[in-house]
Design a protein around this motif. Structure first.
Motif, PDB file in Angstrom:
ATOM      1  N   VAL A  36       0.859  -1.190   0.000  1.00 37.43           N
ATOM      2  CA  VAL A  36       0.000   0.000   0.000  1.00 37.43           C
ATOM      3  C   VAL A  36       0.886   1.228   0.000  1.00 37.43           C
ATOM      4  O   VAL A  36       2.016   1.203   0.496  1.00 37.43           O
ATOM      5  N   GLY A  37       0.354   2.295  -0.535  1.00 40.46           N
ATOM      6  CA  GLY A  37       1.114   3.527  -0.628  1.00 40.46           C
ATOM      7  C   GLY A  37       1.127   4.307   0.675  1.00 40.46           C
ATOM      8  O   GLY A  37       0.250   4.155   1.522  1.00 40.46           O
ATOM      9  N   ARG A  38       2.117   5.128   0.775  1.00 43.18           N
ATOM     10  CA  ARG A  38       2.269   5.984   1.953  1.00 43.18           C
ATOM     11  C   ARG A  38       1.034   6.866   2.169  1.00 43.18           C
ATOM     12  O   ARG A  38       0.559   7.030   3.280  1.00 43.18           O
ATOM     13  N   GLY A  39       0.520   7.424   1.109  1.00 41.18           N
ATOM     14  CA  GLY A  39      -0.644   8.301   1.204  1.00 41.18           C
ATOM     15  C   GLY A  39      -1.880   7.579   1.718  1.00 41.18           C
ATOM     16  O   GLY A  39      -2.656   8.134   2.488  1.00 41.18           O
ATOM     17  N   ALA A  40      -2.054   6.335   1.286  1.00 43.44           N
ATOM     18  CA  ALA A  40      -3.216   5.553   1.748  1.00 43.44           C
ATOM     19  C   ALA A  40      -3.155   5.350   3.247  1.00 43.44           C
ATOM     20  O   ALA A  40      -4.178   5.446   3.940  1.00 43.44           O
ATOM     21  N   VAL A  41      -1.962   5.098   3.778  1.00 39.92           N
ATOM     22  CA  VAL A  41      -1.807   4.925   5.224  1.00 39.92           C
ATOM     23  C   VAL A  41      -2.021   6.258   5.933  1.00 39.92           C
ATOM     24  O   VAL A  41      -2.729   6.331   6.938  1.00 39.92           O
ATOM     25  N   ASN A  42      -1.440   7.316   5.395  1.00 42.38           N
ATOM     26  CA  ASN A  42      -1.601   8.631   6.031  1.00 42.38           C
ATOM     27  C   ASN A  42      -3.057   9.064   6.110  1.00 42.38           C
ATOM     28  O   ASN A  42      -3.456   9.729   7.065  1.00 42.38           O
ATOM     29  N   ASP A  43      -3.846   8.682   5.110  1.00 42.25           N
ATOM     30  CA  ASP A  43      -5.269   9.038   5.114  1.00 42.25           C
ATOM     31  C   ASP A  43      -6.012   8.437   6.306  1.00 42.25           C
ATOM     32  O   ASP A  43      -7.086   8.916   6.674  1.00 42.25           O
ATOM     33  N   LEU A  44      -5.460   7.395   6.919  1.00 47.69           N
ATOM     34  CA  LEU A  44      -6.140   6.692   8.007  1.00 47.69           C
ATOM     35  C   LEU A  44      -5.483   6.927   9.366  1.00 47.69           C
ATOM     36  O   LEU A  44      -5.865   6.290  10.358  1.00 47.69           O
ATOM     37  N   MET A  45      -4.506   7.813   9.416  1.00 49.83           N
ATOM     38  CA  MET A  45      -3.835   8.091  10.693  1.00 49.83           C
ATOM     39  C   MET A  45      -4.845   8.588  11.717  1.00 49.83           C
ATOM     40  O   MET A  45      -5.756   9.332  11.402  1.00 49.83           O
ATOM     41  N   GLY A  46      -4.645   8.155  12.936  1.00 44.37           N
ATOM     42  CA  GLY A  46      -5.529   8.553  14.021  1.00 44.37           C
ATOM     43  C   GLY A  46      -6.582   7.518  14.339  1.00 44.37           C
ATOM     44  O   GLY A  46      -7.103   7.486  15.438  1.00 44.37           O
ATOM     45  N   LEU A  47      -6.903   6.670  13.367  1.00 45.29           N
ATOM     46  CA  LEU A  47      -7.870   5.607  13.620  1.00 45.29           C
ATOM     47  C   LEU A  47      -7.200   4.491  14.422  1.00 45.29           C
ATOM     48  O   LEU A  47      -5.989   4.284  14.312  1.00 45.29           O
ATOM     49  N   PRO A  48      -7.969   3.741  15.197  1.00 37.76           N
ATOM     50  CA  PRO A  48      -7.392   2.540  15.814  1.00 37.76           C
ATOM     51  C   PRO A  48      -6.784   1.678  14.705  1.00 37.76           C
ATOM     52  O   PRO A  48      -7.370   1.507  13.636  1.00 37.76           O
ATOM     53  N   ARG A  55      -9.384  -1.187   6.616  1.00 32.56           N
ATOM     54  CA  ARG A  55      -9.699  -0.272   5.511  1.00 32.56           C
ATOM     55  C   ARG A  55      -8.647  -0.317   4.407  1.00 32.56           C
ATOM     56  O   ARG A  55      -8.968  -0.089   3.240  1.00 32.56           O
ATOM     57  N   LEU A  56      -7.414  -0.587   4.770  1.00 35.79           N
ATOM     58  CA  LEU A  56      -6.367  -0.702   3.752  1.00 35.79           C
ATOM     59  C   LEU A  56      -6.496  -2.007   2.967  1.00 35.79           C
ATOM     60  O   LEU A  56      -6.164  -2.060   1.781  1.00 35.79           O
ATOM     61  N   ILE A  57      -6.981  -3.047   3.619  1.00 40.95           N
ATOM     62  CA  ILE A  57      -7.131  -4.350   2.973  1.00 40.95           C
ATOM     63  C   ILE A  57      -8.344  -4.388   2.048  1.00 40.95           C
ATOM     64  O   ILE A  57      -8.290  -4.973   0.959  1.00 40.95           O
ATOM     65  N   GLU A  58      -9.453  -3.790   2.461  1.00 36.55           N
ATOM     66  CA  GLU A  58     -10.738  -3.955   1.759  1.00 36.55           C
ATOM     67  C   GLU A  58     -10.687  -3.705   0.256  1.00 36.55           C
ATOM     68  O   GLU A  58     -11.287  -4.464  -0.505  1.00 36.55           O
ATOM     69  N   PRO A  59     -10.006  -2.685  -0.240  1.00 36.22           N
ATOM     70  CA  PRO A  59     -10.022  -2.479  -1.696  1.00 36.22           C
ATOM     71  C   PRO A  59      -9.058  -3.377  -2.477  1.00 36.22           C
ATOM     72  O   PRO A  59      -9.030  -3.331  -3.705  1.00 36.22           O
ATOM     73  N   SER A  60      -8.300  -4.209  -1.796  1.00 37.52           N
ATOM     74  CA  SER A  60      -7.281  -5.008  -2.484  1.00 37.52           C
ATOM     75  C   SER A  60      -7.860  -6.300  -3.055  1.00 37.52           C
ATOM     76  O   SER A  60      -8.815  -6.853  -2.529  1.00 37.52           O
ATOM     77  N   PRO A  61      -7.219  -6.803  -4.119  1.00 37.90           N
ATOM     78  CA  PRO A  61      -7.607  -8.121  -4.617  1.00 37.90           C
ATOM     79  C   PRO A  61      -7.285  -9.161  -3.541  1.00 37.90           C
ATOM     80  O   PRO A  61      -6.296  -9.050  -2.837  1.00 37.90           O
ATOM     81  N   GLY A  62      -8.123 -10.148  -3.399  1.00 35.32           N
ATOM     82  CA  GLY A  62      -7.896 -11.172  -2.382  1.00 35.32           C
ATOM     83  C   GLY A  62      -8.124 -10.683  -0.967  1.00 35.32           C
ATOM     84  O   GLY A  62      -7.610 -11.259  -0.011  1.00 35.32           O
ATOM     85  N   HIS A  63      -8.914  -9.650  -0.839  1.00 32.40           N
ATOM     86  CA  HIS A  63      -9.111  -9.044   0.479  1.00 32.40           C
ATOM     87  C   HIS A  63      -9.765  -9.981   1.490  1.00 32.40           C
ATOM     88  O   HIS A  63      -9.503  -9.872   2.682  1.00 32.40           O
TER      89      HIS A  63
END
Length: 173
Positions: A36-48, A55-63
């Motif tokens: 996953v890209g750095r930006g995708a992780v940064n978008d979720l900072m602060g969440l548990p 949320r990072l897994i859900e859009p991936s193939p084989g999720h």
């Protein structure tokens, strides 16, 4: 109404960590085959972090296969973060943090921290910083200690209860 409680975040706000949260989370996902890209992780900072991982897994193939491994991925992330916070030389408080905490304390304001980390990451970090031992913070809360993590107000509300601040207008986050 006067402020009686000031709540601060940890990683990247009061603690320099060289983007370790992003790096460790991406490394834990890469260990199970998901880049996953750095930006995708940064978008979720602060969440548990388990929610961020989901949320990072859900859009991936084989999720589906990876969703069943969230606990495993989170455990790996926690191990990486604990090691990092215990040993890495780049971990230190942001310049002026102790002074701000001390000034607030001298003004009669209770200082607390909250974080999207679980307690098993938060504890080693706070121990290394020594803020509790020095009396600079009076309370802390991690995302696994509240029914709902950020952005919901549950963690701050629990902190308020712990330090007996009953009116939200008396708190600052």
């Amino acid at each position: 109404m006067a402020i009686r409680l000031a709540v601060f975040d940890l990683a990247g706000t009061t603690v320099n960590d060289e983007d370790s949260v992003n790096r460790c989370l991406r490394a834990s996902l890469e260990a199970v085959g998901l880049a996953v890209g750095r930006g995708a992780v940064n978008d979720l900072m602060g969440l548990p972090k388990p929610i961020a991982i989901q949320r990072l897994i859900e859009p991936s193939p084989g999720h589906q296969h990876l969703l069943a491994r969230i606990d495993e991925i989170h455990d790996d992330f926690v191990s990486r973060m604990v090691r990092f916070y215990q040993t890495d030389a780049s971990v230190f408080e942001i310049a002026g943090t102790s002074e701000v905490f001390a000034s607030l304390g001298q003004a009669g304001i209770t200082v607390a921290v909250n974080t999207g980390f679980f307690r098993n990451v938060t504890g080693p970090l706070l121990q290394r910083l020594g803020w509790e031992k020095k009396g600079l913070i009076q309370a802390s809360i991690a995302s696994d200690e509240a029914p709902r993590g950020r952005p919901h107000p549950g963690m701050v509300q629990l902190l308020m209860e712990r330090v007996e601040v009953r009116d939200a207008r008396e708190g600052a986050k």
